[in-house]
Structure formats: structure tokens, C-alpha cells
Motif scaffolding. Structure first.
Motif, PDB file in Angstrom:
ATOM      1  N   TYR A  68      44.429  37.209  70.798  1.00  0.00           N
ATOM      2  CA  TYR A  68      45.645  36.977  70.000  1.00  0.00           C
ATOM      3  C   TYR A  68      46.672  38.107  70.072  1.00  0.00           C
ATOM      4  N   TYR A  69      46.265  39.270  70.582  1.00  0.00           N
ATOM      5  CA  TYR A  69      47.156  40.434  70.598  1.00  0.00           C
ATOM      6  C   TYR A  69      47.792  40.684  71.959  1.00  0.00           C
ATOM      7  N   CYS A  70      47.272  40.034  73.011  1.00  0.00           N
ATOM      8  CA  CYS A  70      47.580  40.491  74.371  1.00  0.00           C
ATOM      9  C   CYS A  70      48.687  39.676  75.042  1.00  0.00           C
ATOM     10  N   GLY A  71      49.628  40.392  75.638  1.00  0.00           N
ATOM     11  CA  GLY A  71      50.792  39.753  76.261  1.00  0.00           C
ATOM     12  C   GLY A  71      50.459  38.892  77.477  1.00  0.00           C
ATOM     13  N   GLN A 107      42.159  46.990  87.639  1.00  0.00           N
ATOM     14  CA  GLN A 107      42.160  46.221  86.382  1.00  0.00           C
ATOM     15  C   GLN A 107      42.882  44.896  86.564  1.00  0.00           C
ATOM     16  N   SER A 108      42.401  43.881  85.875  1.00  0.00           N
ATOM     17  CA  SER A 108      43.087  42.584  85.921  1.00  0.00           C
ATOM     18  C   SER A 108      42.743  41.797  84.674  1.00  0.00           C
ATOM     19  N   GLY A 109      43.406  40.664  84.523  1.00  0.00           N
ATOM     20  CA  GLY A 109      42.972  39.704  83.523  1.00  0.00           C
ATOM     21  C   GLY A 109      41.583  39.209  83.923  1.00  0.00           C
ATOM     22  N   LEU A 144      35.875  49.637  87.729  1.00  0.00           N
ATOM     23  CA  LEU A 144      36.375  48.266  87.577  1.00  0.00           C
ATOM     24  C   LEU A 144      36.654  47.968  86.115  1.00  0.00           C
ATOM     25  N   CYS A 145      37.651  47.120  85.893  1.00  0.00           N
ATOM     26  CA  CYS A 145      37.985  46.689  84.536  1.00  0.00           C
ATOM     27  C   CYS A 145      38.452  45.241  84.653  1.00  0.00           C
ATOM     28  N   VAL A 146      37.486  44.346  84.874  1.00  0.00           N
ATOM     29  CA  VAL A 146      37.821  42.928  85.096  1.00  0.00           C
ATOM     30  C   VAL A 146      37.053  42.035  84.120  1.00  0.00           C
ATOM     31  N   GLY A 147      36.777  42.584  82.953  1.00  0.00           N
ATOM     32  CA  GLY A 147      36.306  41.742  81.855  1.00  0.00           C
ATOM     33  C   GLY A 147      34.829  41.393  81.849  1.00  0.00           C
ATOM     34  N   GLU A 148      34.549  40.334  81.090  1.00  0.00           N
ATOM     35  CA  GLU A 148      33.157  39.901  80.882  1.00  0.00           C
ATOM     36  C   GLU A 148      32.694  39.115  82.101  1.00  0.00           C
ATOM     37  N   LEU A 167      35.000  48.241  79.717  1.00  0.00           N
ATOM     38  CA  LEU A 167      35.116  46.999  78.945  1.00  0.00           C
ATOM     39  C   LEU A 167      35.256  47.387  77.482  1.00  0.00           C
ATOM     40  N   ARG A 168      36.464  47.263  76.987  1.00  0.00           N
ATOM     41  CA  ARG A 168      36.661  47.674  75.600  1.00  0.00           C
ATOM     42  C   ARG A 168      35.998  46.687  74.646  1.00  0.00           C
ATOM     43  N   ILE A 169      35.400  47.238  73.621  1.00  0.00           N
ATOM     44  CA  ILE A 169      34.809  46.392  72.586  1.00  0.00           C
ATOM     45  C   ILE A 169      35.925  45.906  71.631  1.00  0.00           C
ATOM     46  N   GLU A 170      37.055  46.570  71.682  1.00  0.00           N
ATOM     47  CA  GLU A 170      38.281  46.291  70.902  1.00  0.00           C
ATOM     48  C   GLU A 170      38.122  46.663  69.430  1.00  0.00           C
ATOM     49  N   THR A 171      37.057  46.213  68.763  1.00  0.00           N
ATOM     50  CA  THR A 171      36.628  46.686  67.441  1.00  0.00           C
ATOM     51  C   THR A 171      35.165  46.297  67.324  1.00  0.00           C
ATOM     52  N   VAL A 208      38.506  51.045  71.689  1.00  0.00           N
ATOM     53  CA  VAL A 208      39.034  50.149  70.656  1.00  0.00           C
ATOM     54  C   VAL A 208      40.544  50.295  70.573  1.00  0.00           C
ATOM     55  N   MET A 209      41.160  49.305  69.944  1.00  0.00           N
ATOM     56  CA  MET A 209      42.574  49.437  69.599  1.00  0.00           C
ATOM     57  C   MET A 209      42.660  50.007  68.185  1.00  0.00           C
ATOM     58  N   ILE A 210      43.689  50.792  67.973  1.00  0.00           N
ATOM     59  CA  ILE A 210      43.819  51.526  66.707  1.00  0.00           C
ATOM     60  C   ILE A 210      45.076  51.043  65.987  1.00  0.00           C
ATOM     61  N   GLY A 238      43.590  53.273  72.324  1.00  0.00           N
ATOM     62  CA  GLY A 238      45.017  53.468  72.166  1.00  0.00           C
ATOM     63  C   GLY A 238      45.523  52.680  70.991  1.00  0.00           C
ATOM     64  N   PRO A 239      46.751  52.998  70.589  1.00  0.00           N
ATOM     65  CA  PRO A 239      47.330  52.265  69.471  1.00  0.00           C
ATOM     66  C   PRO A 239      47.530  50.799  69.810  1.00  0.00           C
ATOM     67  N   TYR A 240      47.321  49.936  68.844  1.00  0.00           N
ATOM     68  CA  TYR A 240      47.704  48.533  68.990  1.00  0.00           C
ATOM     69  C   TYR A 240      49.223  48.447  68.855  1.00  0.00           C
ATOM     70  N   ILE A 241      49.853  47.753  69.819  1.00  0.00           N
ATOM     71  CA  ILE A 241      51.312  47.595  69.813  1.00  0.00           C
ATOM     72  C   ILE A 241      51.603  46.110  69.921  1.00  0.00           C
ATOM     73  N   THR A 242      52.468  45.599  69.054  1.00  0.00           N
ATOM     74  CA  THR A 242      52.666  44.140  69.064  1.00  0.00           C
ATOM     75  C   THR A 242      53.388  43.683  70.334  1.00  0.00           C
ATOM     76  N   GLN A 318      52.681  43.250  81.148  1.00  0.00           N
ATOM     77  CA  GLN A 318      53.041  43.823  79.856  1.00  0.00           C
ATOM     78  C   GLN A 318      52.039  43.354  78.822  1.00  0.00           C
ATOM     79  N   LEU A 319      51.068  44.180  78.537  1.00  0.00           N
ATOM     80  CA  LEU A 319      50.083  43.821  77.518  1.00  0.00           C
ATOM     81  C   LEU A 319      50.716  43.907  76.142  1.00  0.00           C
ATOM     82  N   TYR A 320      51.720  44.804  76.030  1.00  0.00           N
ATOM     83  CA  TYR A 320      52.389  45.045  74.753  1.00  0.00           C
ATOM     84  C   TYR A 320      53.827  45.441  75.045  1.00  0.00           C
ATOM     85  N   GLU A 321      54.661  45.447  73.978  1.00  0.00           N
ATOM     86  CA  GLU A 321      56.076  45.770  74.172  1.00  0.00           C
ATOM     87  C   GLU A 321      56.252  47.261  74.481  1.00  0.00           C
TER      88      GLU A 321
HETATM   89  N1  SAH Z   1      40.549  41.833  81.392  1.00  0.00           N
HETATM   90  C1  SAH Z   1      40.269  43.236  81.291  1.00  0.00           C
HETATM   91  C2  SAH Z   1      41.522  44.053  81.045  1.00  0.00           C
HETATM   92  C3  SAH Z   1      42.158  43.799  79.719  1.00  0.00           C
HETATM   93  S1  SAH Z   1      43.660  44.626  79.395  1.00  0.00           S
HETATM   94  C4  SAH Z   1      39.214  43.440  80.254  1.00  0.00           C
HETATM   95  O1  SAH Z   1      38.863  42.499  79.558  1.00  0.00           O
HETATM   96  O2  SAH Z   1      38.697  44.532  80.145  1.00  0.00           O
HETATM   97  C5  SAH Z   1      43.070  46.212  78.935  1.00  0.00           C
HETATM   98  C6  SAH Z   1      43.140  46.551  77.459  1.00  0.00           C
HETATM   99  O3  SAH Z   1      44.481  46.473  76.981  1.00  0.00           O
HETATM  100  C7  SAH Z   1      42.404  45.626  76.526  1.00  0.00           C
HETATM  101  O4  SAH Z   1      41.024  45.881  76.512  1.00  0.00           O
HETATM  102  C8  SAH Z   1      43.063  45.934  75.184  1.00  0.00           C
HETATM  103  O5  SAH Z   1      42.332  46.900  74.441  1.00  0.00           O
HETATM  104  C9  SAH Z   1      44.427  46.511  75.572  1.00  0.00           C
HETATM  105  N2  SAH Z   1      45.509  45.723  74.966  1.00  0.00           N
HETATM  106  C10 SAH Z   1      45.768  44.415  75.125  1.00  0.00           C
HETATM  107  N3  SAH Z   1      46.796  44.039  74.335  1.00  0.00           N
HETATM  108  C11 SAH Z   1      47.195  45.153  73.665  1.00  0.00           C
HETATM  109  C12 SAH Z   1      48.200  45.408  72.697  1.00  0.00           C
HETATM  110  N4  SAH Z   1      48.999  44.448  72.248  1.00  0.00           N
HETATM  111  N5  SAH Z   1      48.330  46.682  72.230  1.00  0.00           N
HETATM  112  C13 SAH Z   1      47.533  47.663  72.682  1.00  0.00           C
HETATM  113  N6  SAH Z   1      46.556  47.476  73.593  1.00  0.00           N
HETATM  114  C14 SAH Z   1      46.384  46.236  74.071  1.00  0.00           C
END
Ligand code: SAH
Length: 367
Positions: A68-71, A107-109, A144-148, A167-171, A208-210, A238-242, A318-321
Motif C-alpha cells: 500500500y505504500y510503494c509507488g 534490485q527489482s519489483g 540480490l534484492c528481488v523479493g520473496e 529482503l526488508r521485513i518492513e515492520t 524496516v521503514m521508519i 529509511g524513512p517512510y515517504i508518501t 519512484q518508490l516514493y516522492e
Molecule cells: N521487490 C524488492 C524491492 C522492493 S523496493 C523486495 O521486495 O525486496 C525496496 C524497498 O523500498 C522496500 O523494501 C521498501 O522498504 C522501500 N519502500 C517502498 N516504498 C517506500 C516508501 N513509500 N517510502 C520509503 N521506502 C519505501
């Protein structure tokens, strides 16, 4: 107000959850300087002043997930989708090796289809073979950073030559995780993935995102406890950015300056709790403040990721603005970053993989 007993807490070295919460919540400039300098000293005494580069290639924004947070989430139809060719990725990685960066991050989606898996395996293998040189006898270090992915897939990528995985756990908070992801994306899946990565023998990174809506200091303290207890080797936070074109945009965002400081405090407390891990000063820090990554380094980070993604497609990742440097080329990133690192009294560990010391200790390698 200066936190009473801050010196006593810092001197202990091992913190209770409540003490971590107090450290994360520091705002007084004098307290912050104490926390920062303790984290910086811990890093410099334990791991030295080298900062390691990981040239970042964001090679595709096609993604099957719908965070829900990712561009670049699947449902965002405003984003133009791209995938770099094998030649483009290999070329970027070889440039990186020639520049002495030592390591690259691909890195990729997230995609799990066979064509994607074959493609990644082939690219990793090709980069490993073609990047070996006098300076880098074992070739470029590849993260590598290509997800699950399934354990067998992680195994294939490992055998192809990737030796680190992010692989970020995000939270780690189950309810917060459920709020920021669709129901079919489960926290347990991420935990299982991290476990299989560790079992295969990767150096494992998470983060995680902060500043997520509803996230508390207690949750962030628990995230750090998780990094420690799971014996994570590398951390990128890193900080969460909308991003306007995501469902979470309507939740708004916390005060940017406060989230920025909290992200720095997270780096510092993580450094104190996990002294031997590699911690990245992430691009999202720079999105909030131009010198954000350097500040991250002074709070205990020792890795940074110069962007090697071709300029033509950067704007589509652009994952975030406000993602910085979208109009710059890789050469500009290199020069700009080097002077930024030197400006905070550090040096770049050129031509080295810069592996996680925590990994060496955890596995008994190199001891
Ligand atoms: N598909 C890969 C790469 C994801 S993008 C994977 O799943 O690992 C890399 C990271 O960007 C994500 O894990 C997330 O923590 C971060 N990210 C995505 N949207 C974001 C946002 N709006 N603000 C800050 N970080 C964000």
C-alpha cells in the motif's frame, strides 16, 4: 530536556526494550550528539572508517505485489513499466567493477515466473564471470534484492554467484504489517524467506521503514531486537515517504524533520545493539535532507549505494516522492558521493566486497 541517566544507559552497552525506546525518542540536541558520537565510536573502533559502495541497479519496476505504500505497486497504472536488458545490467555492473566499487545490488519489483528467475540467474552468472579481474579475483560481490522467492530459487541464485540478499521485513509488528499490505501478503512469508536465505548461506540483510502511520517507538525497538535475535548481517532502513499514487497517501505522513531524526536514531541504536553488522545509509534519507546519507554515516552506517540505474528509467523507479538524483548519471553520483563521504572524515573501501563482519563471526568464516 536532557534525558536523565543517558550516559548511564549508553555505558551499559546492553539495553532493555524501555531503554531502547528512550534512546529512539531522544530529541534534545545535546542528547542526540551523545547518542550519535557513541554510535560513531562503536563503528570506528569495531569496523573502522571504511564506507563500502554497492552500485545499485534498479533493473525492473514490474511487480506482482501490491504494497500500500510503494509507488511501483502492481495496481499503480500511472507508472510506466520497464525492464532493462541483460546487456544493460551487465554493462552497469562491469562499470561498477571498473570504478572499484567492489559490489553491486541488483534490485527489482517482485516476480516469480520462470522467465524472470532464469533471467536473474543468467545475469548474476554472467556478471560473476565477466567481472573477475586482478583487483577483484572473485569478481564483483553481488547482492540480490528481488523479493520473496521459493527456497530452490534462492539456492539457484546463490549457486549462480549472489552471496548477499536483501529482503526488508518492513515492520515486525504483525498488525502494522497487515495494515500496510493486502491480506495475501503475509509477515510469516517474509520470515520464512529470511530463514531460508540464512540456511542457504547468504549474508542476509533486512530492514524496516521508519515513520509509518501508527508505528510507535516500542514497535521500532522490537524491530531492533528482531535484527539482533535473528542474527541479521546487514541492515537497510529509511524513512517512510508518501507516494501520491498509493492507497497510503490519504493517511498523510508524519513530520518529515521528526521522521528524519528518528531514522538517524534507529541507525545509532541498531549500531549499538548489533555492533558488527553492515548498516546502509539509504537513499530515502537523502530524499528528506540533501546531506541525509552523510548524516546516516555519522550515526553509525558504513555502506552506501550509489545509483547506477540508467538515467532514462530512473524516474520510473519512484518508490516514493522526491527520490533524489533522478536526473543524474552514474558518473555524477560517483563524484558527488565521494566528496560527501570524505566530508565526514571517512574513506571509501574501493575494490573490496566489504562483507559483513557479523556474518564472518556468525559462521566462523575468516576467524
Ligand atoms: N521487490 C524488492 C524491492 C522492493 S523496493 C523486495 O521486495 O525486496 C525496496 C524497498 O523500498 C522496500 O523494501 C521498501 O522498504 C522501500 N519502500 C517502498 N516504498 C517506500 C516508501 N513509500 N517510502 C520509503 N521506502 C519505501
Amino acid at each position: 530536556m536532557v534525558l536523565k541517566g543517558l550516559k548511564r544507559i549508553l555505558d551499559k552497552g546492553v539495553f532493555t526494550r524501555n531503554e531502547m525506546v528512550s534512546l529512539l525518542g531522544l530529541t534534545d540536541p545535546k542528547d542526540l550528539e551523545r547518542l550519535r558520537s557513541r554510535a560513531e565510536t562503536t563503528l570506528l573502533e569495531g569496523l573502522g572508517k571504511q564506507v563500502y559502495y554497492r552500485g545499485l541497479v534498479e533493473f525492473s519496476n514490474r511487480c506482482v505485489l501490491d504494497c500500500y505504500y510503494c509507488g511501483i505497486r502492481r495496481s499503480n497504472d500511472k507508472v510506466e513499466r520497464f525492464s532493462l536488458s541483460k546487456e544493460e545490467i551487465v554493462e552497469a555492473a562491469l562499470w561498477c567493477a571498473r570504478e572499484g566499487y567492489g559490489s553491486a545490488v541488483l534490485q527489482s519489483g517482485q516476480r516469480q515466473d520462470p522467465a524472470f528467475i532464469d533471467f536473474v540467474e543468467d545475469v548474476v552468472h554472467t556478471i560473476k564471470t565477466e567481472s573477475a579481474s586482478e583487483n577483484l579475483p572473485q569478481g564483483l560481490g553481488i547482492t540480490l534484492c528481488v523479493g520473496e522467492q521459493a527456497p530452490e530459487v534462492y539456492q539457484r541464485f546463490f549457486e549462480a554467484g549472489a552471496h548477499r540478499y536483501l529482503l526488508r521485513i518492513e515492520t515486525t509488528h504483525p498488525e502494522l504489517y497487515a495494515q500496510i499490505h493486502p491480506a495475501e501478503q503475509r509477515l510469516q512469508t517474509r520470515l520464512d524467506c529470511l530463514q531460508s536465505l540464512q540456511d542457504i548461506g547468504y549474508q542476509v540483510g533486512t530492514g524496516v521503514m521508519i515513520g509509518l502511520p501508527g508505528q510507535t517507538l516500542e514497535m521500532l525497538a522490537d524491530d531492533i531486537v528482531f535484527f539482533h535475535d535473528f542474527s541479521i548481517d546487514m541492515i537497510g532502513m529509511g524513512p517512510y515517504i508518501t507516494h501520491d499514487d498509493t492507497p497510503m497517501a490519504e493517511c498523510g505522513s508524519a513530520d518529515q524533520a521528526a521522521v528524519f531524526q528518528l531514522a538517524l536514531n534507529m541507525i545509532a541504536v541498531t549500531r549499538l545493539v548489533c555492533p558488527n553488522v553492515n548498516i546502509a545509509a539509504t537513499t530515502a534519507l537523502q530524499a528528506i535532507k540533501p546531506d541525509g546519507r552523510e548524516q546516516g554515516l555519522t550515526y553509525g552506517a558504513n555502506v552506501t549505494m550509489p545509483n547506477l540505474t540508467p538515467t532514462e528509467v530512473r524516474a520510473s523507479y519512484q518508490l516514493y516522492e522526491g527520490k533524489p538524483c533522478v536526473n543524474e548519471g552514474r558518473g555524477e553520483c560517483r563524484n558527488c558521493l565521494l566528496s560527501r563521504i570524505e566530508s565526514v572524515g571517512r574513506e571509501v573501501g574501493f575494490d573490496r566486497w566489504g562483507d559483513s563482519t557479523h556474518f564472518a563471526i556468525r559462521t566462523g568464516a575468516g576467524l
